[in-house]
Write a protein that holds these residues in place. Structure first.
Motif, PDB file in Angstrom:
ATOM      1  N   TYR A  71       0.827  -1.280   0.110  1.00 50.23           N
ATOM      2  CA  TYR A  71      -0.329  -0.169  -0.398  1.00 50.23           C
ATOM      3  C   TYR A  71       0.722   1.157   0.429  1.00 50.23           C
ATOM      4  N   GLY A  72       2.068   1.193  -0.163  1.00 56.09           N
ATOM      5  CA  GLY A  72       2.902   2.974   0.850  1.00 56.09           C
ATOM      6  C   GLY A  72       2.736   3.355   1.909  1.00 56.09           C
ATOM      7  N   MET A  73       2.068   2.810   2.860  1.00 58.32           N
ATOM      8  CA  MET A  73       1.288   3.046   4.106  1.00 58.32           C
ATOM      9  C   MET A  73       0.580   2.954   4.466  1.00 58.32           C
ATOM     10  N   SER A  74       0.675   2.469   6.479  1.00 58.81           N
ATOM     11  CA  SER A  74      -0.614   1.182   6.910  1.00 58.81           C
ATOM     12  C   SER A  74      -1.402   1.463   5.905  1.00 58.81           C
ATOM     13  N   TYR A  75      -1.703   0.007   6.521  1.00 60.04           N
ATOM     14  CA  TYR A  75      -3.012  -0.098   5.317  1.00 60.04           C
ATOM     15  C   TYR A  75      -4.516   0.768   6.340  1.00 60.04           C
ATOM     16  N   GLU A  76      -4.897   0.497   7.526  1.00 64.99           N
ATOM     17  CA  GLU A  76      -5.787   1.659   8.557  1.00 64.99           C
ATOM     18  C   GLU A  76      -5.244   3.425   8.006  1.00 64.99           C
ATOM     19  N   GLN A  77      -4.189   3.346   7.608  1.00 68.18           N
ATOM     20  CA  GLN A  77      -4.112   4.445   6.831  1.00 68.18           C
ATOM     21  C   GLN A  77      -4.350   5.318   4.927  1.00 68.18           C
ATOM     22  N   TRP A  78      -4.156   3.701   4.843  1.00 71.64           N
ATOM     23  CA  TRP A  78      -4.929   3.511   3.379  1.00 71.64           C
ATOM     24  C   TRP A  78      -6.655   3.911   3.135  1.00 71.64           C
ATOM     25  N   LYS A  79      -7.247   2.384   4.069  1.00 75.38           N
ATOM     26  CA  LYS A  79      -8.865   2.708   4.603  1.00 75.38           C
ATOM     27  C   LYS A  79      -8.880   4.272   5.162  1.00 75.38           C
ATOM     28  N   SER A  80      -8.516   4.553   5.710  1.00 72.07           N
ATOM     29  CA  SER A  80      -9.133   6.275   6.403  1.00 72.07           C
ATOM     30  C   SER A  80      -8.825   7.250   4.995  1.00 72.07           C
ATOM     31  N   GLU A  81      -8.057   6.967   4.054  1.00 69.43           N
ATOM     32  CA  GLU A  81      -8.523   7.882   3.408  1.00 69.43           C
ATOM     33  C   GLU A  81      -8.640   8.184   1.709  1.00 69.43           C
ATOM     34  N   HIS A  82      -9.129   6.477   1.681  1.00 69.76           N
ATOM     35  CA  HIS A  82      -8.866   5.968   0.612  1.00 69.76           C
ATOM     36  C   HIS A  82     -10.194   5.125   0.306  1.00 69.76           C
ATOM     37  N   GLN A  83     -10.206   4.183   1.281  1.00 68.07           N
ATOM     38  CA  GLN A  83     -12.133   3.304   0.765  1.00 68.07           C
ATOM     39  C   GLN A  83     -13.001   3.505   1.044  1.00 68.07           C
ATOM     40  N   ARG A  84     -14.103   3.503   0.379  1.00 75.28           N
ATOM     41  CA  ARG A  84     -15.080   3.059   0.370  1.00 75.28           C
ATOM     42  C   ARG A  84     -16.077   2.387   0.739  1.00 75.28           C
ATOM     43  N   GLU A  85     -17.238   2.338   1.140  1.00 78.78           N
ATOM     44  CA  GLU A  85     -18.065   1.813   1.387  1.00 78.78           C
ATOM     45  C   GLU A  85     -18.779   1.094   0.645  1.00 78.78           C
ATOM     46  N   ALA A  86     -18.919  -0.312   0.075  1.00 76.63           N
ATOM     47  CA  ALA A  86     -19.329  -0.795  -0.618  1.00 76.63           C
ATOM     48  C   ALA A  86     -20.699  -1.006  -1.593  1.00 76.63           C
ATOM     49  N   THR A  87     -21.303  -0.944  -2.389  1.00 75.95           N
ATOM     50  CA  THR A  87     -22.368  -0.740  -2.686  1.00 75.95           C
ATOM     51  C   THR A  87     -23.076  -2.182  -2.471  1.00 75.95           C
ATOM     52  N   PRO A  88     -24.595  -1.990  -2.699  1.00 79.16           N
ATOM     53  CA  PRO A  88     -25.258  -3.267  -2.491  1.00 79.16           C
ATOM     54  C   PRO A  88     -24.937  -3.854  -3.620  1.00 79.16           C
ATOM     55  N   GLU A  89     -25.015  -3.732  -4.498  1.00 79.80           N
ATOM     56  CA  GLU A  89     -24.586  -4.090  -6.218  1.00 79.80           C
ATOM     57  C   GLU A  89     -22.948  -4.378  -5.708  1.00 79.80           C
ATOM     58  N   GLN A  90     -21.869  -3.999  -5.387  1.00 83.04           N
ATOM     59  CA  GLN A  90     -20.220  -4.080  -5.125  1.00 83.04           C
ATOM     60  C   GLN A  90     -20.195  -5.853  -4.990  1.00 83.04           C
ATOM     61  N   GLN A  91     -20.919  -5.837  -3.387  1.00 87.32           N
ATOM     62  CA  GLN A  91     -21.048  -6.539  -2.437  1.00 87.32           C
ATOM     63  C   GLN A  91     -21.827  -8.285  -3.368  1.00 87.32           C
ATOM     64  N   GLN A  92     -23.207  -7.324  -3.686  1.00 86.52           N
ATOM     65  CA  GLN A  92     -23.216  -9.141  -4.162  1.00 86.52           C
ATOM     66  C   GLN A  92     -22.737  -9.745  -5.540  1.00 86.52           C
ATOM     67  N   ALA A  93     -21.816  -8.855  -6.800  1.00 85.75           N
ATOM     68  CA  ALA A  93     -20.667  -9.446  -7.171  1.00 85.75           C
ATOM     69  C   ALA A  93     -20.323  -9.864  -6.111  1.00 85.75           C
ATOM     70  N   PHE A  94     -19.197  -9.636  -5.523  1.00 86.39           N
ATOM     71  CA  PHE A  94     -18.360 -10.395  -5.200  1.00 86.39           C
ATOM     72  C   PHE A  94     -18.902 -11.199  -4.434  1.00 86.39           C
ATOM     73  N   GLU A  95     -19.636 -11.824  -3.366  1.00 84.25           N
ATOM     74  CA  GLU A  95     -20.509 -12.942  -2.971  1.00 84.25           C
ATOM     75  C   GLU A  95     -20.652 -13.674  -4.081  1.00 84.25           C
ATOM     76  N   LYS A  96     -21.438 -14.037  -4.966  1.00 82.94           N
ATOM     77  CA  LYS A  96     -21.252 -13.913  -6.075  1.00 82.94           C
ATOM     78  C   LYS A  96     -19.879 -15.117  -7.267  1.00 82.94           C
ATOM     79  N   ASN A  97     -18.793 -14.682  -7.170  1.00 85.43           N
ATOM     80  CA  ASN A  97     -17.732 -14.720  -7.308  1.00 85.43           C
ATOM     81  C   ASN A  97     -16.662 -14.966  -6.334  1.00 85.43           C
ATOM     82  N   ARG A  98     -16.820 -15.038  -5.023  1.00 85.66           N
ATOM     83  CA  ARG A  98     -15.904 -15.007  -3.828  1.00 85.66           C
ATOM     84  C   ARG A  98     -15.145 -16.527  -4.674  1.00 85.66           C
ATOM     85  N   PRO A  99     -14.121 -15.780  -4.242  1.00 85.65           N
ATOM     86  CA  PRO A  99     -12.817 -17.223  -4.363  1.00 85.65           C
ATOM     87  C   PRO A  99     -13.285 -18.489  -3.645  1.00 85.65           C
TER      88      PRO A  99
END
Length: 101
Positions: A71-99
């Motif tokens: 990440y080039g920074m701590s994971y916590e810092q990256w999450k606070s600066e860049h991570q957005r809440e996943a949309t229901p559509e993203q979550q549904q696609a993830f569950e469908k395609n989960r490795p």
């Protein structure tokens, strides 16, 4: 065509890896869930693969340290600066395609 030597191949692979990591750092707008849904891996996967390889080589690396390398920074810092809440559509696609591990 001349194939690279084993050492040259390792150098090329290392350079390609560094370029991938740099690209992902510069594309913080691309969320991990998007990467997972489209490619089946994300920054966390990459950091886990890095950690696995380090441990196979006998290196004492932590999960947090491997994530910071990717990440080039701590994971916590990256999450606070860049991570957005996943949309229901993203979550549904993830569950469908989960490795399946």
């Amino acid at each position: 065509m001349t194939l690279p030597t084993k050492d040259e191949q390792t150098e090329l692979e290392a350079a390609a890896f560094r370029r991938l990591v740099s690209h992902l750092r510069n594309r913080a707008d691309v969320q991990n869930i998007d990467l997972m849904n489209l490619a089946g891996f994300c920054r966390n996967c990459l950091s886990n693969w890095y950690l696995d390889t380090a441990r196979e080589k006998g290196l004492d690396l932590t999960k947090d340290e491997s994530r910071e390398i990717i990440y080039g920074m701590s994971y916590e810092q990256w999450k606070s600066e860049h991570q957005r809440e996943a949309t229901p559509e993203q979550q549904q696609a993830f569950e469908k395609n989960r490795p399946q591990e």
